[in-house]
Write an enzyme that holds these catalytic residues in place. Sequence first.
Site, PDB file in Angstrom:
ATOM      1  N   ASP A 126       0.843  -1.183   0.000  1.00 56.86           N
ATOM      2  CA  ASP A 126       0.000   0.000   0.000  1.00 56.86           C
ATOM      3  C   ASP A 126       0.885   1.242   0.000  1.00 56.86           C
ATOM      4  OD1 ASP A 126      -2.461   1.237  -0.081  1.00 56.86           O
ATOM      5  OD2 ASP A 126      -2.604   1.412   2.091  1.00 56.86           O
ATOM      6  N   HIS A 133      -4.225  13.861   0.780  1.00 53.28           N
ATOM      7  CA  HIS A 133      -4.395  12.932   1.901  1.00 53.28           C
ATOM      8  C   HIS A 133      -3.203  12.994   2.856  1.00 53.28           C
ATOM      9  CE1 HIS A 133      -5.323   9.274   4.147  1.00 53.28           C
ATOM     10  NE2 HIS A 133      -4.142   8.792   3.823  1.00 53.28           N
ATOM     11  N   GLU A 199     -10.631   3.792   3.175  1.00 57.07           N
ATOM     12  CA  GLU A 199      -9.710   4.576   2.362  1.00 57.07           C
ATOM     13  C   GLU A 199     -10.018   4.296   0.901  1.00 57.07           C
ATOM     14  OE1 GLU A 199      -5.621   3.946   3.594  1.00 57.07           O
ATOM     15  OE2 GLU A 199      -5.838   5.515   5.102  1.00 57.07           O
ATOM     16  N   GLU A 201      -9.029   4.087  -2.694  1.00 53.46           N
ATOM     17  CA  GLU A 201      -7.781   3.941  -3.446  1.00 53.46           C
ATOM     18  C   GLU A 201      -8.044   3.244  -4.772  1.00 53.46           C
ATOM     19  OE1 GLU A 201      -4.401   2.402  -1.332  1.00 53.46           O
ATOM     20  OE2 GLU A 201      -5.204   2.938   0.635  1.00 53.46           O
ATOM     21  N   ASP A 231      -9.157   0.339   1.506  1.00 52.27           N
ATOM     22  CA  ASP A 231      -8.248  -0.166   2.535  1.00 52.27           C
ATOM     23  C   ASP A 231      -8.826   0.181   3.908  1.00 52.27           C
ATOM     24  OD1 ASP A 231      -5.812  -1.551   3.040  1.00 52.27           O
ATOM     25  OD2 ASP A 231      -4.926   0.333   3.714  1.00 52.27           O
ATOM     26  N   ARG A 235      -8.366   3.474  12.879  1.00 51.04           N
ATOM     27  CA  ARG A 235      -7.536   4.648  13.182  1.00 51.04           C
ATOM     28  C   ARG A 235      -7.011   4.660  14.598  1.00 51.04           C
ATOM     29  NH1 ARG A 235      -6.185   5.873   8.167  1.00 51.04           N
ATOM     30  NH2 ARG A 235      -7.987   6.402   6.890  1.00 51.04           N
ATOM     31  N   GLN A 238      -4.218   2.170  14.734  1.00 54.26           N
ATOM     32  CA  GLN A 238      -3.105   2.731  13.966  1.00 54.26           C
ATOM     33  C   GLN A 238      -2.319   3.777  14.765  1.00 54.26           C
ATOM     34  OE1 GLN A 238      -4.462   4.319  10.230  1.00 54.26           O
ATOM     35  NE2 GLN A 238      -2.449   4.943   9.527  1.00 54.26           N
ATOM     36  N   TYR A 242       1.642   2.592  15.166  1.00 52.01           N
ATOM     37  CA  TYR A 242       2.354   2.789  13.893  1.00 52.01           C
ATOM     38  C   TYR A 242       3.767   3.340  14.019  1.00 52.01           C
ATOM     39  CZ  TYR A 242       2.207   7.862  13.021  1.00 52.01           C
ATOM     40  OH  TYR A 242       2.429   9.202  13.050  1.00 52.01           O
ATOM     41  N   LYS A 251      -4.415  -2.198   9.583  1.00 53.17           N
ATOM     42  CA  LYS A 251      -4.700  -2.340   8.155  1.00 53.17           C
ATOM     43  C   LYS A 251      -4.878  -3.799   7.764  1.00 53.17           C
ATOM     44  CE  LYS A 251      -3.712   2.036   6.987  1.00 53.17           C
ATOM     45  NZ  LYS A 251      -4.442   2.865   6.016  1.00 53.17           N
ATOM     46  N   THR A 255      -9.052  -5.574   3.099  1.00 56.80           N
ATOM     47  CA  THR A 255      -8.924  -4.626   2.006  1.00 56.80           C
ATOM     48  C   THR A 255      -9.842  -5.152   0.920  1.00 56.80           C
ATOM     49  OG1 THR A 255      -6.645  -4.062   2.562  1.00 56.80           O
ATOM     50  CG2 THR A 255      -7.333  -3.659   0.290  1.00 56.80           C
ATOM     51  N   THR A 347      -4.576   6.724  -0.414  1.00 62.14           N
ATOM     52  CA  THR A 347      -5.891   7.360  -0.413  1.00 62.14           C
ATOM     53  C   THR A 347      -5.893   8.561  -1.351  1.00 62.14           C
ATOM     54  OG1 THR A 347      -6.156   6.647   1.854  1.00 62.14           O
ATOM     55  CG2 THR A 347      -7.647   8.360   1.080  1.00 62.14           C
ATOM     56  N   GLU A 361     -10.398  12.212   7.300  1.00 64.95           N
ATOM     57  CA  GLU A 361     -10.269  13.554   6.711  1.00 64.95           C
ATOM     58  C   GLU A 361     -11.617  14.254   6.613  1.00 64.95           C
ATOM     59  OE1 GLU A 361      -7.363  13.325   3.132  1.00 64.95           O
ATOM     60  OE2 GLU A 361      -8.005  11.284   3.613  1.00 64.95           O
TER      61      GLU A 361
END
Lengths: 419, 419
Positions: A126, A133, A199, A201, A231, A235, A238, A242, A251, A255, A347, A361
């Site tokens: 990814d 984004h 997300e 994509e 995806d 959050r 994450q 992360y 993640k 997907t 994204t 967002e």
Amino acid sequence: MPLNRSWVASANTPDTDFPLNNLPYGSFRAEDGEPHCGVAIGDMILDATALERDDLLRVEDEDEVFFFGDWTEFMALGAQAWDSYRAALTALLSEDAAEPEALVPYLVPQAGTTMLMPFTVAEYTDFYAGRHHATNVGTMFRGAENALPANWLSIPIGYNGRASSVVVSGTPVTRPWGQLKGPEDDLPRFAPCARFDLELEMGAIVGQPSEGMVDVARADEMIFGYVLLNDWSARDIQAWEYQPLGPFQAKATATTISPWIVPRAALEPFRTATPARERPLLPYLAEPGPLLYDIALEVALAPEGGAETVIARTNMNQLYYSAAQQLCHHTTSGCPMRVGDLLGSGTISGPDRDSRGSLLELSWGGKEPLTLEGGETRSFLQDGDTLTLRGAATGDGYRVGFGDCTGTVRPAPSDPLAP
Amino acid sequence: MPLNRSWVASANTPDTDFPLNNLPYGSFRAEDGEPHCGVAIGDMILDATALERDDLLRVEDEDEVFFFGDWTEFMALGAQAWDSYRAALTALLSEDAAEPEALVPYLVPQAGTTMLMPFTVAEYTDFYAGRHHATNVGTMFRGAENALPANWLSIPIGYNGRASSVVVSGTPVTRPWGQLKGPEDDLPRFAPCARFDLELEMGAIVGQPSEGMVDVARADEMIFGYVLLNDWSARDIQAWEYQPLGPFQAKATATTISPWIVPRAALEPFRTATPARERPLLPYLAEPGPLLYDIALEVALAPEGGAETVIARTNMNQLYYSAAQQLCHHTTSGCPMRVGDLLGSGTISGPDRDSRGSLLELSWGGKEPLTLEGGETRSFLQDGDTLTLRGAATGDGYRVGFGDCTGTVRPAPSDPLAP
């Protein structure tokens, strides 16, 4: 380029995703209960596995490419086979075809047919090529001054995802559990994700392998086709996990890809250039021509039992790096690429508020909830929500689309270890 | 547990990695030119593919499990098959075996035999469970106060690596090109890696699939066996690329595993507990018993044409998280695990300078070069250097080892795009 007319009448309507110009590849559960390879035409599916079995349409010089109902073997055959098979399909489905009657028994209505994974995902990477984004997320996480990472204008950065979690459109997605630690928590908790997100994509499918580094032009040739890709992202998981190794379990739930792989050949008329470079790219990333596509994209959200609201509209042309540049960069280290590798674009958000490709967002981290038709609000996804991505390139009197890429959020289990 | 004696005399010597107590699984190029499955015993390989073909030893109720010379199909059969086959092998190779002569034609000398990948890597995940390693690297990159990431004592953090780049011991490794940006560079350059490094790790091989989350005890049962693992690392590429999405091309050149998979059953006598917890773990990560192993490890470096120097000695017991805990955490999001998934432990460094599992740590970022026997110095790897990992658990008069895990660094191509 004008519409290529087919004897399948529904393929000639201006609102179908699947005119003769498209001919995308998918897999479906056939009447015999087995996965079959299929090609979308109008509102029908042409059964490629049955056509091969009955010796009506084969890939040149090949036996049983479609026996397992998966396009991976076909991809492995390479560009000459891709071109000749597409030409043969086009001839058979054209309004000028000699004997259309012979094909009629091989057409299956799309409505009511279950779609399956169209290829075997070798590995899934990814990327993060949407500048709006990256800027939006960076602003929320690190402040406006440090929004764009220092390497972002030089590297098409990405991370390896989890191929085993890629599913086809229509597969329900269960809200994950995970380690969470909010700003008020002293210690992390193990709990269901409370900030589950999408997300928007595009996915590029690598159809040919590499040994050693490949240049951008060759990378483009290696791409078999494109899918829509959602995806799903946890959050809160994450945010806690992360650093410093990147996204991992946040993640890995699912997907979702569209049921149809649109071949690169069908998108040729819609090529467009990546944007002007703020910082010159290193020469190895130079583009030999326009490598992006003008594909209008949208995200729709429908609460359980409720009407759908389009929550975002954007375009693939908002990406800063093309899939070919990402694939070239992926090989710089000598990393071998394989047939069936899937590359997520990152994204795709546009400059405006209603062109943002994630709820993170759209709701600005939950601070500005969206209002849906019917009055409900959303900061992040709720159980029962159905997300649908749509995308199409528009030609002269026709469109080339991917079919709906959809998934419904199921509640987290009360005990994730219960069998 | 004492030595189990075999009629293969070389298996009864105290310095062999491969007594009857071990019986590890590998793949080799047989006389017929094909990959065969093999089992190491003393200085010989027992040809499991030929024994199956000739109906002398089969996995119960199964045909042609070893036909393709890869252990993946065997792993997929599950624990009962693993146990019964191991018991049958033990009986046939024991000094009490009824007819050892019948097996003699199926023994191939290890010396001069080419080893191949013993299984098909589904996906590769690399963890970061060495506390000394994480502290050392964190100190160099972020300073002593911020050495250990905030989540490190709670999450067995890891990232997805690239399965296509995993190779078997003996495969040469070509120094990669990549984007580099040193502290004095205004802009990045595309150049060969100048800080190429090794990472001493153990790899756990997932032998059974999962759907949904599994607990730590079940995760332990899913592990088929262990290998030594060298995660080759391009430190200069890593430093520039790894924020915010984690390591990517820096880790995609190659990961070398030992030729032999030591079955979990052979390591049972050497189980040991993870260390005391500075911060209590969340209950889902609680261990039902000792899940690590007491395995002495070493790294040797030999310059081209020169003598070997052991540059590090450490032990698997230095890990903070076990592979079973990592695997459990890997499933928390619902991520499906598959037969053949490979989990790297993370670099295993001990508390002392000569117990550090990477040159980055041994030379402290290049500031304190090592001196090799013969007088050469090393901060990072030079072309022609051969790296060898070794590991063994020591029992009463015997050792259970993995064979050498080795690789030689080849120079970067002058033009990475030249065919």
